[in-house]
Scaffold this active site. Structure first.
Site, PDB file in Angstrom:
ATOM      1  N   HIS A  41     -12.634  30.651  15.273  1.00 19.93           N
ATOM      2  CA  HIS A  41     -13.722  31.606  15.555  1.00 19.93           C
ATOM      3  C   HIS A  41     -13.428  33.032  15.099  1.00 19.93           C
ATOM      4  O   HIS A  41     -13.894  33.999  15.710  1.00 19.93           O
ATOM      5  CB  HIS A  41     -14.079  31.595  17.053  1.00 19.93           C
ATOM      6  N   CYS A  94     -15.623  35.581  22.688  1.00 26.11           N
ATOM      7  CA  CYS A  94     -14.603  34.843  21.927  1.00 26.11           C
ATOM      8  C   CYS A  94     -14.030  35.650  20.761  1.00 26.11           C
ATOM      9  O   CYS A  94     -12.821  35.888  20.712  1.00 26.11           O
ATOM     10  CB  CYS A  94     -15.172  33.570  21.343  1.00 26.11           C
ATOM     11  N   ASP A 142     -11.739  28.334  26.887  1.00 26.83           N
ATOM     12  CA  ASP A 142     -12.856  29.263  27.020  1.00 26.83           C
ATOM     13  C   ASP A 142     -13.572  29.024  28.344  1.00 26.83           C
ATOM     14  O   ASP A 142     -13.744  27.884  28.763  1.00 26.83           O
ATOM     15  CB  ASP A 142     -13.894  28.992  25.921  1.00 26.83           C
ATOM     16  N   ASP A 143     -14.019  30.107  28.954  1.00 20.58           N
ATOM     17  CA  ASP A 143     -14.996  30.020  30.049  1.00 20.58           C
ATOM     18  C   ASP A 143     -14.481  29.305  31.301  1.00 20.58           C
ATOM     19  O   ASP A 143     -15.273  28.864  32.119  1.00 20.58           O
ATOM     20  CB  ASP A 143     -16.290  29.318  29.580  1.00 20.58           C
TER      21      ASP A 143
END
Ligand SMILES: *[C@@H]1O[C@H](CO)[C@@H](O)[C@H](O)[C@H]1NC(C)=O
Ligand SMILES: *[C@@H]1O[C@H](CO)[C@@H](O)[C@H](O)[C@H]1NC(C)=O
Ligand SMILES: *[C@@H]1O[C@H](CO)[C@@H](O)[C@H](O)[C@H]1NC(C)=O
Length: 344
Positions: A159, A98, A58-59
């Site tokens: 998630h 996400c 992520d990110d």
């Protein structure tokens, strides 16, 4: 089997089907049978099924891995993958968040189609107890590969929901979406999961707790002064009610702070709780060990490993070996630790 089924239907329902004699139909069926046999034959002689390892972070910025030009962040393992494989320079994500982007990644469909898109401020799940999640009717690539005899594992972040009605139905759990094995967090890595890293609820705290408390405080003070000056008759019950309301708000707020971590930040192994609340100590090492263990156990069968890092989403973290070692603070430490994991 769908194409074959359609072939049967088409061949039996073709315009001249009613005119066909039994023998002709039998003949057609035999052709079909041979065709099926032939298809089965070619399937069993198909090329060996490759193992599939998907690594997701992520990110992470496009300018962060060395292979995309960064000179100060050390990512030798990712760079080597790019050197010995292919490096792509055009990337389109179905969503910047996400939950919806993961839904699209797993299913190949726009997240609105699975109900995983949202127009409100958050757009992602922020509580494990949320009743939503990826519908079981969705076809994930894990389901497809499992049906082809692959062993499948998700390690790391999910998630995409957990339960529908109660805390044990697990209707949205990774194991209901084609994964044989799951180790990781059903939710996400949030600042609130790591003490001292701040909160993603600052605005909610302000408008639902601090501002109302201030309003109550000002009201109590004003009424008290007016009452002392004899300008207004205020029955004592009013003060008691206001103070009780303030106490209730404060109690709810403190409970939220106290229970958020254990209720939302935990690790699961399949359907069981593995650590609650989750600790960030050696977390990447533990995820990596689980992943390499899965690879070793499945050396003989084709496998799908989806390693979905908790790096480099906030809260930033890294083990002692990586902390304060990069030139880019806790974020850089996280990237370098993730690169270590890729190489392991
Ligand atoms: C390398 O990554 C760091 C951390 O994200 C960033 O600050 C820096 O600008 C990057 N360098 C280049 C050349 O992109
Ligand atoms: C939870 O829900 C499932 C499915 O609705 C049901 O079968 C199960 O008995 C429920 N469990 C509890 C503890 O209520
Ligand atoms: C993390 O791993 C290191 C060695 O890799 C070890 O020395 C340390 O005790 C571990 N920490 C925890 C909390 O398990």
């Amino acid at each position: 089997m769908q194409p074959h089924a359609r072939y049967i239907r088409d061949s039996l329902q073709s315009d001249n089907a009613p005119m066909l004699s039994k023998a002709a139909i039998a003949g057609k069926m035999r052709v079909l049978f041979l065709l099926l046999l032939f298809l089965c034959e070619t399937q069993s002689h198909a090329a060996p099924r490759p193992n599939i390892v998907l690594l997701m972070a992520d990110d992470l910025g496009i300018g962060d891995p060395g292979c995309y030009g960064n000179k100060t962040l050390r990512t030798p393992n990712i760079d080597r993958l790019a050197r010995e494989g292919a490096k792509l320079t055009q990337h389109l994500a179905a969503s910047p968040l996400c939950t919806p982007s993961r839904a699209s990644f797993l299913t190949g469909r726009y997240s609105v189609r699975s109900g995983m898109a949202s127009w409100n401020r958050f757009g992602v799940y922020i509580f494990t107890a949320s009743s939503g999640g990826l519908p079981s009717s969705e076809i994930t690539f894990a389901k497809l590969l499992k049906s082809q005899g692959y062993s499948t594992a998700l390690i790391g972040k999910w998630h995409l929901g957990l339960n529908c009605h109660n805390r044990t139905d697990f209707c949205h759990h990774p194991l209901r979406h084609g994964f044989d094995h799951f180790f990781g967090t059903p939710m996400t890595n949030l600042r609130d999961c790591k003490p001292g890293e701040g909160t993603v609820f600052a605005r909610a705290h302000r408008w639902l707790v601090f501002v109302p408390l201030q309003v109550i405080g000002v009201a109590v003070l004003t009424l008290g002064v007016l009452r002392c000056l004899g300008l207004l008759h205020v029955p004592p019950g009013v003060f008691i009610c206001l103070l009780l309301l303030a106490a209730l708000l404060l109690l709810l707020f403190l409970s939220f702070l106290h229970f958020f971590r254990p209720l939302n930040c935990f690790l699961m192994r399949n359907y069981d709780i593995a650590q609650q609340p989750m600790s960030f100590d050696n977390l990447t090492q533990r995820l990596t060990a689980e992943a390499t263990g899965f690879i070793r156990q499945n050396a003989e069968t084709p496998f799908l490993l989806f390693l979905s890092f908790l790096h480099v989403h906030t809260a930033h973290f890294s083990s002692r070996e990586f902390a304060k070692k990069s030139q880019h603070g806790p974020y850089g430490d996280g990237v370098e630790e993730m690169d270590w994991s890729v190489g392991t």
